[in-house]
Write a protein that holds these residues in place. Sequence first.
Motif, PDB file in Angstrom:
ATOM      1  N   GLY A  37       0.411   0.928 -11.256  1.00  0.00           N
ATOM      2  CA  GLY A  37       0.895   0.689  -9.903  1.00  0.00           C
ATOM      3  C   GLY A  37       0.213   1.590  -8.889  1.00  0.00           C
ATOM      4  O   GLY A  37      -0.211   1.147  -7.820  1.00  0.00           O
ATOM      5  N   ARG A  38       0.080   2.872  -9.231  1.00  0.00           N
ATOM      6  CA  ARG A  38      -0.596   3.814  -8.330  1.00  0.00           C
ATOM      7  C   ARG A  38      -2.060   3.416  -8.121  1.00  0.00           C
ATOM      8  O   ARG A  38      -2.583   3.485  -7.004  1.00  0.00           O
ATOM      9  N   LEU A  60      -9.664   4.497  12.825  1.00  0.00           N
ATOM     10  CA  LEU A  60      -8.474   4.208  12.011  1.00  0.00           C
ATOM     11  C   LEU A  60      -8.722   4.538  10.541  1.00  0.00           C
ATOM     12  O   LEU A  60      -7.830   5.039   9.853  1.00  0.00           O
ATOM     13  N   ALA A  61      -9.926   4.295  10.058  1.00  0.00           N
ATOM     14  CA  ALA A  61     -10.251   4.610   8.663  1.00  0.00           C
ATOM     15  C   ALA A  61     -10.119   6.111   8.402  1.00  0.00           C
ATOM     16  O   ALA A  61      -9.725   6.523   7.302  1.00  0.00           O
ATOM     17  N   LEU A 120       0.818  -1.214   0.000  1.00  0.00           N
ATOM     18  CA  LEU A 120       0.000   0.000   0.000  1.00  0.00           C
ATOM     19  C   LEU A 120       0.849   1.259   0.000  1.00  0.00           C
ATOM     20  O   LEU A 120       0.316   2.368   0.055  1.00  0.00           O
ATOM     21  N   THR A 121       2.158   1.092  -0.067  1.00  0.00           N
ATOM     22  CA  THR A 121       3.041   2.254   0.018  1.00  0.00           C
ATOM     23  C   THR A 121       4.128   2.303  -1.053  1.00  0.00           C
ATOM     24  O   THR A 121       4.780   3.336  -1.195  1.00  0.00           O
ATOM     25  N   HIS A 122       4.354   1.218  -1.786  1.00  0.00           N
ATOM     26  CA  HIS A 122       5.472   1.171  -2.739  1.00  0.00           C
ATOM     27  C   HIS A 122       5.024   0.680  -4.118  1.00  0.00           C
ATOM     28  O   HIS A 122       4.303  -0.309  -4.228  1.00  0.00           O
ATOM     29  N   GLU A 150      -6.469   1.033  -4.853  1.00  0.00           N
ATOM     30  CA  GLU A 150      -7.467  -0.021  -4.647  1.00  0.00           C
ATOM     31  C   GLU A 150      -7.195  -0.784  -3.357  1.00  0.00           C
ATOM     32  O   GLU A 150      -8.119  -1.099  -2.601  1.00  0.00           O
ATOM     33  N   GLY A 151      -5.927  -1.082  -3.098  1.00  0.00           N
ATOM     34  CA  GLY A 151      -5.560  -1.768  -1.863  1.00  0.00           C
ATOM     35  C   GLY A 151      -5.876  -0.937  -0.636  1.00  0.00           C
ATOM     36  O   GLY A 151      -6.364  -1.453   0.382  1.00  0.00           O
ATOM     37  N   ARG A 152      -5.626   0.361  -0.729  1.00  0.00           N
ATOM     38  CA  ARG A 152      -5.930   1.252   0.391  1.00  0.00           C
ATOM     39  C   ARG A 152      -7.443   1.338   0.620  1.00  0.00           C
ATOM     40  O   ARG A 152      -7.897   1.347   1.767  1.00  0.00           O
ATOM     41  N   ALA A 153      -8.206   1.404  -0.464  1.00  0.00           N
ATOM     42  CA  ALA A 153      -9.666   1.462  -0.331  1.00  0.00           C
ATOM     43  C   ALA A 153     -10.180   0.198   0.347  1.00  0.00           C
ATOM     44  O   ALA A 153     -11.073   0.261   1.202  1.00  0.00           O
ATOM     45  N   HIS A 154      -9.621  -0.946  -0.009  1.00  0.00           N
ATOM     46  CA  HIS A 154     -10.017  -2.198   0.641  1.00  0.00           C
ATOM     47  C   HIS A 154      -9.646  -2.184   2.120  1.00  0.00           C
ATOM     48  O   HIS A 154     -10.441  -2.602   2.972  1.00  0.00           O
TER      49      HIS A 154
END
Length: 99
Positions: A64-65, A83-84, A24-26, A70-74
């Motif tokens: 990639g971005r 936390l959200a 989620l960061t790289h 998408e991963g962050r939204a999940h």
Amino acid sequence: MTIDDVIKEASARGITGLPEPSRLTHVRVWPAQPQWVAEVGAPPHNDSVGDGLYDTKDEAEQAGREAVQEGRAHLVTLLPADLAATAESWPEPDVTTWD
């Protein structure tokens, strides 16, 4: 809070199914002549994006971005509200490219 902090806190609260933070960061993009490869995550937790091959460097970076977003939204769907709410402060992913 960083994404790492959020995932650690969520795990401590017993939330399961959390992603590996670097996914989620790289973003990593490099040439595989004549196309470009896109991955998310830092080794050894890296995965190809889509079929992994794109016609241009820009397309690979954008894919990639988008995969990170998408991963962050999940992730946000898995988190409790407090936390959200930190998602608004998460920085853009680190993008590494080379020719």
